[in-house]
Scaffold this active site. Structure first.
Site, PDB file in Angstrom:
ATOM      1  N   HIS A   1       0.849  -1.195   0.000  1.00  0.00           N
ATOM      2  CA  HIS A   1       0.000   0.000   0.000  1.00  0.00           C
ATOM      3  C   HIS A   1       0.882   1.242   0.000  1.00  0.00           C
ATOM      4  O   HIS A   1       1.822   1.339   0.768  1.00  0.00           O
ATOM      5  CB  HIS A   1      -0.897   0.006   1.234  1.00  0.00           C
TER       6      HIS A   1
ATOM      7  N   HIS B   1       0.738   5.809  -1.042  1.00  0.00           N
ATOM      8  CA  HIS B   1      -0.053   6.960  -1.485  1.00  0.00           C
ATOM      9  C   HIS B   1       0.699   7.642  -2.620  1.00  0.00           C
ATOM     10  O   HIS B   1       0.776   8.869  -2.688  1.00  0.00           O
ATOM     11  CB  HIS B   1      -0.269   7.956  -0.342  1.00  0.00           C
TER      12      HIS B   1
ATOM     13  N   ASP C   1       0.684  -5.333 -20.715  1.00  0.00           N
ATOM     14  CA  ASP C   1       1.620  -6.358 -20.245  1.00  0.00           C
ATOM     15  C   ASP C   1       1.370  -6.728 -18.776  1.00  0.00           C
ATOM     16  O   ASP C   1       1.241  -7.896 -18.432  1.00  0.00           O
ATOM     17  CB  ASP C   1       3.066  -5.837 -20.322  1.00  0.00           C
TER      18      ASP C   1
ATOM     19  N   HIS D   1      -8.096   7.700  -1.524  1.00  0.00           N
ATOM     20  CA  HIS D   1      -7.134   7.106  -0.608  1.00  0.00           C
ATOM     21  C   HIS D   1      -5.801   6.833  -1.295  1.00  0.00           C
ATOM     22  O   HIS D   1      -4.843   7.568  -1.095  1.00  0.00           O
ATOM     23  CB  HIS D   1      -7.765   5.845  -0.010  1.00  0.00           C
TER      24      HIS D   1
ATOM     25  N   TYR E   1       7.998 -13.345 -20.717  1.00  0.00           N
ATOM     26  CA  TYR E   1       8.962 -12.342 -20.285  1.00  0.00           C
ATOM     27  C   TYR E   1       9.878 -12.857 -19.165  1.00  0.00           C
ATOM     28  O   TYR E   1       9.467 -13.667 -18.345  1.00  0.00           O
ATOM     29  CB  TYR E   1       8.204 -11.114 -19.778  1.00  0.00           C
TER      30      TYR E   1
END
Lengths: 225, 225, 225, 225
Positions: A103, A105, A128, A168, A222
């Site tokens: 997480h 910001h 991709d 958020h 890849y």
């Protein structure tokens, strides 16, 4: 709780890994001060390793990482776990394929989240890694399972490992914590590029079957096999 | 294939050069994670040195570089070559004057590429280095010669060492790999400056004969002779 | 004036702290050249520690920090105090709960200040740290108490630890100098994110009671207790 | 030409100073590759010290700096002087109060230059350092005195130490080379902040007498006397 020898070794390695991966968040300028966190599931156990709450990035070490159960209760460690622990734990309980959660910001991804707009799939790099538009999740207050539920419900209806939680910021998931960090780096990168493209016009979206072809190739071909 | 002594020395030097030049991509913030690559032609041979696929920039070394032929088949090295190898190889096959190729997804150049708009020649620096507008190449899927063909056809109708591949990102070429890296740095720099200029108006284009004079001077007089 | 032993120890520690905190201003790219400053109140005394005027950040040390009274007169130190000393001193005289003050001209916060627009509370992170919109203070010339008075009057009608002084830049306060630096880092971060969100639309504001809940939680629960 | 002992010492110090000041250009992200230069007048002589042409910033040293006369002819040094030497020399010939000149293509200042718009004085920091709007100079081709003449004519009708040369980029001057570098850092900083302010509206200009007061104070009171 004391950990058995076997699990103790695994947890020690994950503490090291999770601590180090926070360095990728700062190196890629995804976080400021203490505002972002990485966690990893302890394979085969109902446990996770996560950042402590409110500790500066350059004071993080393997030792300061925290072990909780998958309801966010402290199992091992000297610090209180991240205030986002409940969201991470909810994801691990409901998405067994997920081994890492991140997480942040980060600026551009959060700007899309603030407006509640998905990032459109206008670049081969988005096809991709994200397999289509990067979706928006609901607004949810911290303090119960609302954030976690919003993440899981949004990710389940998408191929994207990233969700932009309204007002958020982004959450990302991966098979490993490193994969989730990669998705966090890439969601900010494409959020920035598409934002900048949109400032002077509207780039055309990729055709759906081109997106499918690019996604299939990148996920399967890849890198080093 | 084992390399003869003479070519082995040249290849060893090019591996070192190409590995180091990836450091310019990160230092100039043109790439994130593993999303960009540099190659160099082995002079006088149908060979090239290129980045391995999916390896992090701070883990790259001369040893991890890969040698392929000019159809992208592995000749020497422990890793699979970059997923963009076919495009680099196509350029070397069709542009004998080119000794280095660079591909990035640098933010501002990619934003112009996403909208499919050439970067107009509104700065002396663009006239100096690119000799006019920086052109847009076609949308092309990875997997065959489409990308390479799009690069070569676009560059042939321009003096620019950079092409903005639609919905994808910039490719640049140079007499050497270092020249191609310089063009990659400069295309992002002018893409950013012109983007920012356009946010608040439209700068006037330079007159065609001023562009010609600046280009001629920079290509012939600038630097240490 | 010579300092008593007890206060001398405290002042020595604060000089170290204040000097080091200037490193956070540069690390977080809030300042260029010499254009920003941090101060700390000496607890229980009518004294403050502040940056010297016009000295480069990488030449700052604990020894070069300056001690003044709360009217800005030099008490201890070899250099003239920051040209913003009067504003810092006014804040300490009128806000006894404040232990640290920071002033920068950080780019995005200053852009909001230039237009005289408060930063709207459209992100959970703004609710957490600032408890609502980030307010604008009056235009005031340097040289008397005008700037200090503008800061204090604006902050008193808000929960925000940051004020955007018109045509000038942000000032932030905190219980400690470190808290004020954190507010300076966060005001720039949210100023940037909300600016970028506004470039392509208008994000919805958070509901007032959601802001209250987030603010209460962050102020009371976040971090290590 | 061999330099007398006295002047040799001065020149050696200036070579060191000028070489080091290029580090401020890169640290403040004003230049890429080799596209910017600093010079200093040799006090009391018709000589200047300037960057060599086309040499990378991390390869610059005191020894690689070049000494020319004030018509740009090489006097001492192993390299060809910067391709902008004629413009620097013209400034020194016509502005005897100037001891240092800097040229960059820094992003935001160059964007204002591309549109040919002066940067309006909407921030106290602009009044402090530039004493009003930052003016635009004419478009001029490299190769004769056109650029130098455009710089000098524009600066003479302004208090600003910076001029934005159309479709090209900023030149700045100062009493010393360090002052000119400071002006180069600050012109980019305010170019960026005012650009960002303008993206979402038009900030009010400062009143002319407030500009005068701020300028007078900053030029006379700021810093260590």
């Amino acid at each position: 709780m004391s950990l058995t020898d076997e699990i103790a070794t695994t947890v020690a390695q994950l503490r090291r890994t999770v601590a180090d991966l926070h360095g990728e968040l700062t190196r890629n300028e995804l976080v400021i001060w203490t505002a972002g966190n990485v966690s990893a599931r302890v394979p085969g156990r109902d446990l996770m390793v996560i950042k402590p709450s409110g500790v500066a990035y350059d004071e993080l070490s393997a030792d300061s990482m925290v072990v909780t159960d998958l309801h966010g209760s402290l199992v091992h460690g000297e610090f209180a776990p991240s205030s986002d622990t409940a969201a991470h734990a909810y994801v691990y309980r409901h998405m067994p394929e997920v081994g890492g959660v991140v997480h942040t910001h980060s600026t551009y991804a959060t700007a899309w989240a603030a407006r509640g707009e998905p990032i459109p799939c206008v670049l081969t790099m988005i096809a991709d890694e994200f397999g289509g538009d990067i979706p928006v999740g609901p607004f949810a207050l911290i303090g119960d399972d609302s954030i976690g539920r919003g993440i899981v419900e949004t990710l389940r209806s998408s191929r994207s490992p990233a969700v932009l939680m309204r007002n958020h910021g982004p959450f990302t998931v991966g098979r490993t914590a490193r994969d989730a960090v990669k998705a966090a780096v890439m969601v900010e990168d494409v959020a920035r590029t598409v934002h900048i493209a949109h400032q002077l016009g509207r780039p055309p979206a990729l055709a759906a079957d081109d997106v499918d072809r690019l996604y299939a190739r990148y996920q399967n071909v890849y890198g080093q096999q």
